[in-house]
Motif scaffolding. Structure first.
Motif, PDB file in Angstrom:
ATOM      1  N   VAL A 130       0.841  -1.203   0.000  1.00 64.93           N
ATOM      2  CA  VAL A 130       0.000   0.000   0.000  1.00 64.93           C
ATOM      3  C   VAL A 130       0.875   1.253   0.000  1.00 64.93           C
ATOM      4  N   ILE A 131       1.967   1.198   0.761  1.00 64.44           N
ATOM      5  CA  ILE A 131       2.968   2.269   0.704  1.00 64.44           C
ATOM      6  C   ILE A 131       4.294   1.639   0.292  1.00 64.44           C
ATOM      7  N   ARG A 132       5.137   2.443  -0.331  1.00 66.80           N
ATOM      8  CA  ARG A 132       6.423   1.931  -0.808  1.00 66.80           C
ATOM      9  C   ARG A 132       7.580   2.594  -0.052  1.00 66.80           C
ATOM     10  N   GLY A 133       7.733   3.879  -0.225  1.00 62.31           N
ATOM     11  CA  GLY A 133       8.824   4.552   0.462  1.00 62.31           C
ATOM     12  C   GLY A 133       8.383   5.415   1.624  1.00 62.31           C
ATOM     13  N   ALA A 134       7.094   5.647   1.735  1.00 65.13           N
ATOM     14  CA  ALA A 134       6.578   6.539   2.783  1.00 65.13           C
ATOM     15  C   ALA A 134       6.633   5.868   4.148  1.00 65.13           C
ATOM     16  N   THR A 135       6.637   6.675   5.179  1.00 65.99           N
ATOM     17  CA  THR A 135       6.537   6.178   6.556  1.00 65.99           C
ATOM     18  C   THR A 135       5.470   6.985   7.291  1.00 65.99           C
ATOM     19  N   VAL A 136       4.708   6.289   8.129  1.00 65.38           N
ATOM     20  CA  VAL A 136       3.720   6.958   8.967  1.00 65.38           C
ATOM     21  C   VAL A 136       4.448   7.551  10.157  1.00 65.38           C
ATOM     22  N   THR A 137       4.350   8.851  10.312  1.00 63.82           N
ATOM     23  CA  THR A 137       5.048   9.515  11.420  1.00 63.82           C
ATOM     24  C   THR A 137       4.147   9.779  12.611  1.00 63.82           C
ATOM     25  N   SER A 138       2.837   9.913  12.359  1.00 64.30           N
ATOM     26  CA  SER A 138       1.886  10.125  13.455  1.00 64.30           C
ATOM     27  C   SER A 138       0.482   9.844  12.940  1.00 64.30           C
ATOM     28  N   PHE A 139      -0.454   9.757  13.860  1.00 65.89           N
ATOM     29  CA  PHE A 139      -1.849   9.542  13.467  1.00 65.89           C
ATOM     30  C   PHE A 139      -2.773   9.986  14.593  1.00 65.89           C
ATOM     31  N   ASP A 140      -3.983  10.369  14.202  1.00 64.27           N
ATOM     32  CA  ASP A 140      -5.058  10.664  15.149  1.00 64.27           C
ATOM     33  C   ASP A 140      -6.085   9.546  15.064  1.00 64.27           C
ATOM     34  N   SER A 141      -6.787   9.290  16.151  1.00 66.62           N
ATOM     35  CA  SER A 141      -7.788   8.218  16.160  1.00 66.62           C
ATOM     36  C   SER A 141      -9.131   8.736  16.624  1.00 66.62           C
ATOM     37  N   GLU A 142     -10.188   8.094  16.105  1.00 71.13           N
ATOM     38  CA  GLU A 142     -11.566   8.455  16.435  1.00 71.13           C
ATOM     39  C   GLU A 142     -12.381   7.170  16.547  1.00 71.13           C
ATOM     40  N   ARG A 143     -12.970   6.936  17.707  1.00 65.90           N
ATOM     41  CA  ARG A 143     -13.759   5.725  17.917  1.00 65.90           C
ATOM     42  C   ARG A 143     -15.099   5.834  17.184  1.00 65.90           C
ATOM     43  N   THR A 148       7.082  11.628   4.271  1.00 72.24           N
ATOM     44  CA  THR A 148       7.381  12.033   2.900  1.00 72.24           C
ATOM     45  C   THR A 148       6.140  11.816   2.047  1.00 72.24           C
ATOM     46  N   GLY A 149       6.032  12.570   0.982  1.00 72.48           N
ATOM     47  CA  GLY A 149       4.876  12.454   0.109  1.00 72.48           C
ATOM     48  C   GLY A 149       4.950  11.213  -0.779  1.00 72.48           C
ATOM     49  N   GLU A 150       3.798  10.647  -1.067  1.00 74.40           N
ATOM     50  CA  GLU A 150       3.718   9.498  -1.975  1.00 74.40           C
ATOM     51  C   GLU A 150       2.305   9.455  -2.531  1.00 74.40           C
ATOM     52  N   ASP A 151       2.178   9.346  -3.821  1.00 69.72           N
ATOM     53  CA  ASP A 151       0.864   9.337  -4.453  1.00 69.72           C
ATOM     54  C   ASP A 151       0.097   8.062  -4.109  1.00 69.72           C
ATOM     55  N   GLY A 152      -1.219   8.233  -3.899  1.00 66.02           N
ATOM     56  CA  GLY A 152      -2.098   7.091  -3.738  1.00 66.02           C
ATOM     57  C   GLY A 152      -2.130   6.445  -2.367  1.00 66.02           C
ATOM     58  N   VAL A 153      -1.443   7.006  -1.396  1.00 66.08           N
ATOM     59  CA  VAL A 153      -1.454   6.393  -0.059  1.00 66.08           C
ATOM     60  C   VAL A 153      -2.714   6.818   0.682  1.00 66.08           C
ATOM     61  N   PRO A 154      -3.243   5.969   1.557  1.00 70.23           N
ATOM     62  CA  PRO A 154      -4.439   6.352   2.318  1.00 70.23           C
ATOM     63  C   PRO A 154      -4.088   7.313   3.453  1.00 70.23           C
ATOM     64  N   PHE A 196      -6.552  -2.981   3.241  1.00 69.29           N
ATOM     65  CA  PHE A 196      -5.140  -2.625   3.134  1.00 69.29           C
ATOM     66  C   PHE A 196      -4.247  -3.635   3.851  1.00 69.29           C
ATOM     67  N   TYR A 197      -4.799  -4.256   4.933  1.00 65.93           N
ATOM     68  CA  TYR A 197      -4.011  -5.214   5.707  1.00 65.93           C
ATOM     69  C   TYR A 197      -4.954  -6.018   6.596  1.00 65.93           C
TER      70      TYR A 197
END
Length: 365
Positions: free
Chosen positions: A27-40, A60-66, A112-113
């Motif tokens: 789903v991602i190739r070179g990108a890395t998730v650095t942070s995220f917010d969550s909502e129940r 980093t930017g990457e086209d097509g990532v969720p 996605f997984y």
């Protein structure tokens, strides 16, 4: 290589784990998730697990990532988690997205997984976030147009597996006939807890027929199991439907595939009509919806299934779905306001359908 241990719950998810999970499926190739917010999400909707929206930030930017996705985990309540793991429903949903969803035209969220560890009782799905599409509402009900769409789409799905040789490869999906005795035992086991939680809400006829049904669960399920078989959704109701916009090109997407079974397709129709449509509107549209379902089956290639047989299977399915009301009512937490409204609506609607179809005469003993 990152060891992708399944997180116990949404609270145990890390940016590193998300990066590893999404990278492992391409789903991602070179990108890395650095942070995220969550909502129940999903509280009071009868779901048997955690549903959380995760909004992702990448380094980093990457086209097509969720940038937003839906994470599903088992319930955090140990007692609910144990019961639901006993039924195998979390594992089934993970396998559905891996093995069944790619074969059908019915729209389901992109997966996605997915990973499952039944021995440990840990499971996870990362799914496409379909917002801002409209989520169905089991309490509010739906328009006639939405009902017709839901029936036609599930008919297309059923026709794809109707008496198909592909069913043999889906031996992890339980069948009506093979689980008949198990379901009867569970129904009897959960009867008293069900009464303790919702007994004061039960209409008299519902109570009478549900008590008698305890000794007839297996018989009805064997009758239904002998009918033409397909893959059923098992929880086909409005809370599990997402209606798209004209721009999306996906008029209906169906979620929550934890309870598929192999059996009569019309069981999904009975569940939807009885659980989701208020009695007055159901009486006015029910036969039209059922005829529409039967006609769609024929259009999609099903043969040898007469409407009279479909109607009988529909009536028997109304009885069978008492197992869902009793088992779900005993196990799930409906203590918030929306949950109580859902229970009240389902009990009242089901009671009226049981009365209207005189299902008492269908019980073997």
């Amino acid at each position: 290589m990152l060891d992708l241990i399944i997180p116990y719950s949404a609270e145990h998810v890390t940016s590193q784990w998300l990066t590893g999970a999404l990278a492992s499926t391409g789903v991602i190739r070179g990108a890395t998730v650095t942070s995220f917010d969550s909502e129940r999400l999903g509280e009071g909707q009868g779901f048997v697990g955690q549903i959380t929206r995760l909004r992702l930030t990448y380094g980093t930017g990457e086209d097509g990532v969720p940038h937003s996705l839906i994470a599903k985990f088992p319930a955090t309540d140990p007692s609910v988690r144990a019961v639901v793991n006993e039924f195998g429903v979390y594992e089934r949903e993970v396998r559905f997205y891996a093995e069944v969803a790619p074969q059908v035209e019915l729209s389901t969220p992109r997966c996605f997984y997915g990973a499952t560890d039944r021995e440990a009782g840990d499971h996870v799905l990362l799914l496409e976030d379909l917002a801002p599409a409209r989520v169905g509402d089991n309490v509010a009900g739906c328009s006639d147009e939405d009902a017709k769409l839901a029936i036609r789409e599930i008919a297309k799905f059923h026709a794809a597996f109707w008496e198909s040789h592909r069913l043999a490869a889906l031996d992890w999906i339980p069948t009506f006939d093979d689980t008949a005795e198990i379901m009867q035992e569970r129904y009897k086991r959960y009867w008293d807890p069900f009464l303790a939680k919702v007994g004061d809400m039960l209409p008299p006829y519902f109570l009478e027929i549900a008590q008698r049904f305890g000794d007839n669960v297996a018989g009805i399920m064997r009758q239904l199991g002998s009918r033409p078989r397909t893959v059923t959704h098992g929880d086909y109701r409005l809370d599990n439907m997402i209606f798209g916009t004209p721009e999306s090109g996906r008029p209906l997407t169906v979620i929550d595939w934890q309870l598929p079974m192999i059996g009569p397709g019309v069981a999904d129709v009975a569940y939807f009509v009885a659980f989701c449509i208020d009695p007055e509107r159901r009486r006015a549209t029910e036969i039209g919806l059922l005829r529409g379902y039967h006609s769609a089956l024929l259009e999609y290639g099903v043969t040898g299934y007469e409407f009279d047989g479909c109607l009988l299977d529909y009536r028997r399915s109304l009885l069978y779905h008492l197992t869902r009301a009793v088992n779900g009512g005993a196990v799930l937490d409906f203590s918030n306001e929306r949950g109580l409204l859902l229970v009240e609506a389902i009990l009242q609607r089901t009671d009226s359908a049981l009365v209207d179809h005189n299902v008492m005469e269908l019980m073997p003993g």
